[in-house]
Design a protein around this motif. Structure first.
Motif, short mmCIF file in Angstrom:
data_model
loop_
_atom_site.label_atom_id
_atom_site.label_comp_id
_atom_site.label_asym_id
_atom_site.label_seq_id
_atom_site.Cartn_x
_atom_site.Cartn_y
_atom_site.Cartn_z
N LEU A 60 -59.66 -51.31 41.78
CA LEU A 60 -58.23 -51.46 41.51
C LEU A 60 -57.58 -52.39 42.54
CD1 LEU A 60 -57.14 -47.88 40.38
CD2 LEU A 60 -57.48 -49.91 38.97
N THR A 61 -58.08 -52.35 43.76
CA THR A 61 -57.58 -53.26 44.80
C THR A 61 -57.87 -54.71 44.42
OG1 THR A 61 -57.84 -51.56 46.49
CG2 THR A 61 -57.70 -53.86 47.26
N ASP A 62 -59.07 -54.96 43.86
CA ASP A 62 -59.38 -56.32 43.41
C ASP A 62 -58.39 -56.77 42.33
OD1 ASP A 62 -61.66 -56.55 45.05
OD2 ASP A 62 -62.95 -55.66 43.51
N LEU A 63 -58.07 -55.86 41.42
CA LEU A 63 -57.11 -56.20 40.38
C LEU A 63 -55.74 -56.51 40.99
CD1 LEU A 63 -56.25 -56.51 37.41
CD2 LEU A 63 -55.82 -54.03 37.38
N ARG A 64 -55.32 -55.69 41.93
CA ARG A 64 -54.02 -55.93 42.59
C ARG A 64 -53.99 -57.27 43.29
NH1 ARG A 64 -50.93 -50.59 44.13
NH2 ARG A 64 -49.39 -52.10 44.81
N ASN A 65 -55.15 -57.76 43.71
CA ASN A 65 -55.26 -59.03 44.44
C ASN A 65 -55.80 -60.15 43.57
OD1 ASN A 65 -54.30 -58.02 46.97
ND2 ASN A 65 -56.27 -56.98 47.21
N ILE A 66 -55.69 -60.03 42.25
CA ILE A 66 -56.21 -61.06 41.36
C ILE A 66 -55.62 -62.42 41.75
CG2 ILE A 66 -54.44 -60.69 39.58
CD1 ILE A 66 -56.64 -61.26 37.47
N THR A 67 -56.48 -63.42 41.82
CA THR A 67 -56.00 -64.75 42.19
C THR A 67 -55.41 -65.45 40.97
OG1 THR A 67 -58.11 -65.82 41.69
CG2 THR A 67 -57.84 -64.94 43.93
N ASP A 68 -54.64 -66.48 41.21
CA ASP A 68 -54.10 -67.27 40.10
C ASP A 68 -55.24 -67.87 39.27
OD1 ASP A 68 -51.51 -66.71 40.92
OD2 ASP A 68 -51.25 -68.63 41.96
N LYS A 69 -56.30 -68.28 39.96
CA LYS A 69 -57.46 -68.85 39.26
C LYS A 69 -58.09 -67.82 38.34
CE LYS A 69 -61.75 -71.38 40.09
NZ LYS A 69 -62.95 -70.63 39.87
#
Length: 189
Positions: A60-69
């Protein structure tokens, strides 16, 4: 004052700008069937994207930090290419279809197929694509717009979705034949 964007953009760039204007940050509303979402990307779809790319399962942390790319790649891979938006002749109809699926899930392809009178198998294949492209743009757009409006009103009767309806309809009203209106009021043509 509403500003018009006169920048030359590809279809996906136009839609991306429109979509991003409506998508906030982090949301994990227990009433929202989409579950944890960041900038409109659900955790489930982000997991599918990562799996398809051979990447580790995101947290979920990865999702919260999704990059613009990554956000752009999820849009293209998970929605734009799935509905074959570049092959739909009328760009305004393509935006409506992509947005309906982005906003409501790929299962909405079946709703679209029913509206145009083809088998509702949930895939935009050659038959669905040919039927979409057989319409004049405005006629198809009006069918899609009204169908989506009716679907949103129906979905609002399920679970605790009534609280979302005004926002959903506001977003829909910003998809017009010949222009997209961002959440900030800018017109994309």
């Amino acid at each position: 004052m509403i500003k018009q964007l006169k920048v030359r953009m590809t279809r996906i760039e136009k839609y991306s700008r429109f979509c991003q204007s409506f998508e906030g940050g982090w949301a994990n509303d227990p009433d929202d069937a989409g579950g944890a979402t960041m900038k409109g990307v659900t955790y489930a779809r982000f997991c599918e994207y990562r799996r398809a790319k051979g990447l580790r399962k995101p947290t979920l942390t990865d999702l919260r930090n999704i990059t613009d790319k990554e956000w752009s790649e999820v849009l293209r891979w998970g929605f734009w290419d799935v509905v074959k938006a570049d092959q739909i002749k009328d760009e305004w109809c393509a935006y409506m279809i992509v947005d309906w699926c982005w906003h409501g899930g790929l299962g909405k392809i079946k709703n679209i197929q029913r509206l145009i009178g083809v088998k509702d198998d949930g895939k935009i294949g050659p038959i669905t694509l040919a039927k979409l492209n057989s319409y004049t743009g405005k006629a198809l757009f009006d069918i899609l717009w009204r169908g989506r409006e009716n679907n949103l009103k129906y979905v609002a009767t399920l679970r605790n979705n009534k609280k979302y309806l005004n926002g959903w309809l506001r977003r829909l009203r910003c998809i017009q034949y010949g222009k997209l209106i961002t959440n900030g009021g800018a017109t994309i043509q």
